[in-house]
Design a protein around this motif. Structure first.
Motif, short mmCIF file in Angstrom:
data_model
loop_
_atom_site.label_atom_id
_atom_site.label_comp_id
_atom_site.label_asym_id
_atom_site.label_seq_id
_atom_site.Cartn_x
_atom_site.Cartn_y
_atom_site.Cartn_z
N ALA A 39 -9.24 4.42 -5.89
CA ALA A 39 -7.91 4.16 -6.42
C ALA A 39 -6.84 4.58 -5.43
N ALA A 40 -7.01 5.79 -4.85
CA ALA A 40 -6.01 6.27 -3.89
C ALA A 40 -5.97 5.36 -2.67
N LEU A 41 -7.17 4.93 -2.23
CA LEU A 41 -7.24 4.04 -1.06
C LEU A 41 -6.54 2.72 -1.34
N THR A 42 -6.83 2.15 -2.52
CA THR A 42 -6.19 0.87 -2.87
C THR A 42 -4.68 1.00 -2.87
N LEU A 43 -4.19 2.10 -3.48
CA LEU A 43 -2.73 2.28 -3.57
C LEU A 43 -2.14 2.48 -2.19
N ALA A 44 -2.84 3.24 -1.34
CA ALA A 44 -2.33 3.45 0.02
C ALA A 44 -2.31 2.12 0.78
N LEU A 45 -3.38 1.35 0.65
CA LEU A 45 -3.44 0.05 1.33
C LEU A 45 -2.35 -0.88 0.83
N ALA A 46 -2.11 -0.86 -0.49
CA ALA A 46 -1.08 -1.72 -1.06
C ALA A 46 0.28 -1.32 -0.51
N ALA A 47 0.52 0.00 -0.39
CA ALA A 47 1.80 0.46 0.18
C ALA A 47 1.92 0.00 1.62
N LEU A 48 0.79 0.09 2.34
CA LEU A 48 0.79 -0.33 3.75
C LEU A 48 1.02 -1.83 3.87
N SER A 49 0.44 -2.59 2.95
CA SER A 49 0.51 -4.04 3.06
C SER A 49 1.94 -4.55 2.84
N CYS A 50 2.79 -3.74 2.18
CA CYS A 50 4.20 -4.13 2.03
C CYS A 50 4.82 -4.31 3.40
N ARG A 51 4.38 -3.49 4.33
CA ARG A 51 4.87 -3.53 5.70
C ARG A 51 4.64 -4.93 6.31
N PHE A 52 3.48 -5.53 5.97
CA PHE A 52 3.18 -6.86 6.53
C PHE A 52 3.83 -7.97 5.72
N ALA A 53 3.96 -7.73 4.43
CA ALA A 53 4.56 -8.76 3.58
C ALA A 53 6.03 -8.97 3.94
N VAL A 54 6.67 -7.93 4.51
CA VAL A 54 8.08 -8.03 4.89
C VAL A 54 8.29 -9.16 5.89
N GLU A 55 7.24 -9.44 6.72
CA GLU A 55 7.38 -10.45 7.76
C GLU A 55 7.81 -11.81 7.23
N VAL A 56 7.36 -12.18 6.02
CA VAL A 56 7.71 -13.50 5.50
C VAL A 56 8.87 -13.43 4.51
N ALA A 57 9.36 -12.21 4.23
CA ALA A 57 10.45 -12.07 3.24
C ALA A 57 11.77 -12.54 3.84
N PRO A 58 12.71 -13.02 3.05
CA PRO A 58 12.60 -13.26 1.61
C PRO A 58 11.96 -14.62 1.32
N LEU A 59 11.13 -14.63 0.33
CA LEU A 59 10.44 -15.86 -0.02
C LEU A 59 10.24 -15.88 -1.53
N GLN A 60 10.61 -16.99 -2.13
CA GLN A 60 10.41 -17.12 -3.58
C GLN A 60 9.01 -17.69 -3.81
N VAL A 61 8.19 -16.96 -4.55
CA VAL A 61 6.83 -17.41 -4.82
C VAL A 61 6.77 -17.86 -6.27
N THR A 62 6.69 -19.15 -6.50
CA THR A 62 6.79 -19.75 -7.85
C THR A 62 8.10 -19.25 -8.49
N PRO A 63 8.52 -19.82 -9.61
CA PRO A 63 9.80 -19.36 -10.16
C PRO A 63 9.76 -17.90 -10.62
N LEU A 64 8.56 -17.32 -10.70
CA LEU A 64 8.44 -16.01 -11.34
C LEU A 64 8.80 -14.84 -10.44
N LEU A 65 8.34 -14.90 -9.20
CA LEU A 65 8.44 -13.72 -8.35
C LEU A 65 9.23 -14.01 -7.09
N GLN A 66 9.95 -13.02 -6.64
CA GLN A 66 10.72 -13.15 -5.41
C GLN A 66 10.32 -12.01 -4.50
N ALA A 67 9.73 -12.35 -3.34
CA ALA A 67 9.32 -11.32 -2.40
C ALA A 67 10.44 -11.12 -1.40
N ASP A 68 11.28 -10.12 -1.62
CA ASP A 68 12.27 -9.79 -0.60
C ASP A 68 12.14 -8.32 -0.26
#
Lengths: 482, 173
Positions: A39-68
């Motif tokens: 669980a701790a590893l998953t949460l740490a990886l998820a926090a880390l992956s935000c760093r990579f997701a920023v590269e494509v932000a801002p991007l609207q993913v379907t009407p539901l979610l906005q990745a900025d």
């Protein structure tokens, strides 16, 4: 959906994968150490992956979610707070519940709900995120199955939180009936058009606001807070006070910004009124408590009150970005501090099977017995009180700065009065902790292991760092908002 | 015409829910709750959402409520239970819910004869629902699946509490 969309949702995908892997691990072989580590590893990886997701932000993913960057910043924060909770709960939960594996599964699910709320730009994703968070929390609160108190707290939370969600949902339905859309941005456009039926908007706004204010436990929707915080296991209380409230605040802020609800002056004035009531009510009620958990519950009401003033500031101040920046900074500081404060309560109660050491008497003389955890509590309390060199000081300074720029003198007065009351009850805990051994009944607690010590160090470090060197975070926030 | 039927069904839903809340007996409350769910399904149907109406009946009135009734009935076993169940079935206990349900059936028949006029003016077909769910709302379906997982794990853990206690008590004696 294309590759970029998946890229933008990386934190959510990591969390979902972690949830499935953890579930299979529990089904295959129960091992508490492995579950907690996963669980701790998953949460740490998820926090880390935000760093990579920023590269494509801002991007609207379907009407539901906005990745900025706004969403990803809070995803990182919630995942880190979740990871801290997972590490803290490891020793605590083994003593209290049989089959503790699912605790971590539910923790991951709750964090995922918070992250969905950070991403949400649609009333449907708002509701789903909110429910994912709340439903996971019901069980997390009731998890220790050797005592009755957590079950009672969970039952109270279940009934009241369910009623609040239903109220908000009714409000969404009325809003949809009036405007024909559920997306925040389109909602803003539709509300501006004159032929929108106005008669439905008032009840809709009242119901949605009631539902969300309940989740934020603002006065007068705060009655559940102390009992639920008191009954819930300490690490879960920390999560509930920081992540669950933070996520709801983030989505409320985004709803106001995207749908431009600031044009309804009466709505914003209601937020201001609730802010004043929460600041004064929360602090005054906290004065009366001898139970540290209940005290922190009322103080969290007051802190949400401080945060709520920024809605009022947004309409009176010329610099709306400054107000939002202040809110984000405050939320980050508040999350770190709250996790730290409840972290201490977890650490000193970890070896007890039934009760928790949460009375003022029980922390008496803690400095002489357990210096490091006592330092953690000291830093957390000073930060909550807003003493210089801690994160809380800069955060409160930011808020005061924003309120002054908007000339909100009434709110400012309530903030100052509230903060000065708060210093009394925060310092009282510190006073108890510094009492000499001969002055207090001997309480023995053992603090197990390196996990608690490392985490204490990291939390103290991050609170002080936010208080001493806030520039880089400030620059980042400014870059997000301008 | 359709509006009148709609408001009639809405009144039935409200009345049945009110009656369900005020019944002291759980079995009677459940019967009213089923009538209330049926009435909601009829309002959905009249608004032009037959698929939602069908789901309401199949899932809520059908599966979940029948499960509730089953559990309550199963708690009444033995001679005493039989007399109690006979009492439940006497006279006015089933006449009012029966009348309300018959009213709903009548409405449905009238509505079907006037089909396809609905209050909203358009019919939301199952195909449209499916296309929306797996088009723009595909992530909502995914998040909802996580929500169900959370509920499932929670129910499992909380349900265990009572099994564990019984085992412990059994071991001690």
């Amino acid at each position: 959906m294309n590759v970029n969309h998946f890229h933008a949702l990386l934190p959510l995908l990591v969390l979902a994968t972690g949830i499935v892997v953890l579930m299979l691990q529990i089904a295959w072989k129960r091992n508490i150490g492995l579950s907690a580590a996963l669980a701790a590893l998953t949460l740490a990886l998820a926090a880390l992956s935000c760093r990579f997701a920023v590269e494509v932000a801002p991007l609207q993913v379907t009407p539901l979610l906005q990745a900025d960057r706004f969403a990803l910043l809070f995803c990182t924060l919630f995942c880190l707070a979740g990871a801290a909770t997972a590490l803290l709960s490891r020793d605590y939960i083994v003593m209290r519940g049989d089959q503790p594996g699912e605790f971590f599964l539910l923790l991951l699910l709750a964090t995922m709900g918070a992250c969905v709320l950070a991403y949400a730009v649609h009333l449907a994703s708002l509701l789903l995120g909110l429910e994912l968070l709340s439903v996971s929390l019901y069980t997390l609160i009731a998890y220790p199955n050797k005592t009755v108190l957590p079950l009672e707290a969970a039952a109270k939370y279940l009934v009241l939180s369910g009623a609040a969600s239903a109220t908000a949902l009714f409000g969404f339905a009325l809003l949809y009936a009036a405007t024909g859309t559920l997306e925040f941005a389109t909602l803003g456009q539709k509300l501006g058009v004159t032929d929108t039926p106005q008669s439905m908007l008032l009840p809709a706004a009242a119901m949605i606001f009631t539902g969300l204010a309940f989740k934020l436990s603002l006065v007068p929707f705060h009655l559940w807070t102390a009992d639920v915080y008191d009954g819930a296991p300490a690490p879960v209380t920390g999560f509930l006070a920081s992540v669950a409230k933070g996520a709801v605040f983030v989505v409320l802020l985004r709803l106001f910004l995207d749908a431009d609800l600031f044009r309804y002056r009466i709505l914003v004035e209601v937020t201001g009124l609730l802010a004043i009531l929460s600041m004064l009510g929360g602090n005054l009620l906290a004065l009366l408590q001898t139970n540290i958990k209940r005290m922190l519950a009322y103080s969290s009401i007051a802190h949400l009150g401080y945060l709520m003033i920024i809605f009022m500031v947004c309409i009176t101040s010329a610099d709306k970005a400054l107000a939002v920046e202040a809110a984000i900074y405050y939320l980050i500081a508040y999350t770190a501090t709250t996790v730290a404060a409840f972290g201490l309560l977890t650490l000193i109660s970890a070896d007890q099977a039934e009760r928790e050491n949460i009375q003022l008497q029980q922390v008496s003389g803690l400095f002489w017995r357990q210096p490091l955890p006592a330092c953690l509590m000291l830093v957390a309390l000073l930060s909550l009180a807003g003493i210089p060199l801690t994160a809380g000081f800069i955060a409160k300074f930011y808020l005061v700065n924003a309120a002054v720029s908007g000339h909100n003198w009434v709110l400012l007065a309530a903030l100052v009065v509230g903060s000065s009351i708060a210093i009394y009850y925060y310092l009282r805990v510190i006073y108890y902790m510094t009492r000499r051994p001969e002055e207090h009944p001997v309480v023995q607690e053992t603090i197990s292991g390196w996990r608690g010590r490392i985490l204490s160090g990291v939390l103290i470090g991050s609170i002080l760092l936010l208080g001493v060197a806030p520039q880089s975070l400030m620059h980042y926030l400014r870059a997000i908002l301008h | 015409m359709m509006e009148t039927l709609f408001y009639l069904a809405a009144v039935v839903a409200l009345a049945a829910t009110g009656l369900a809340l005020t019944r002291a007996n759980a079995a009677h409350a459940l019967i009213y709750l089923i009538v209330s769910l049926l009435a909601v399904a009829v309002t959905f149907f009249l608004m032009g959402a037959p698929f939602a109406a069908a789901l309401e009946i199949v899932i809520y009135a059908g599966a979940i409520m029948v499960l509730f009734v089953f559990v309550i009935m199963m708690l009444n076993v033995g001679e005493e239970g039989i007399t109690r169940e006979r009492e439940w079935l006497s006279g006015r206990n089933w006449i009012v819910p029966g009348l309300l349900a018959a009213l709903l059936l009548l409405e449905l028949v009238i509505a079907l004869r006037h089909a396809p006029t609905t209050t909203a003016g358009v019919d939301v077909t199952p195909k449209a629902v499916g296309l929306t769910l797996f088009g723009p709302y595909v992530l909502a379906v995914e998040i909802a699946s996580m929500l169900l997982l959370s509920g499932l794990v929670g129910a499992y853990h909380l349900g265990r509490r009572f099994i564990v206690r019984r085992e412990r008590r059994g071991g001690a004696s």
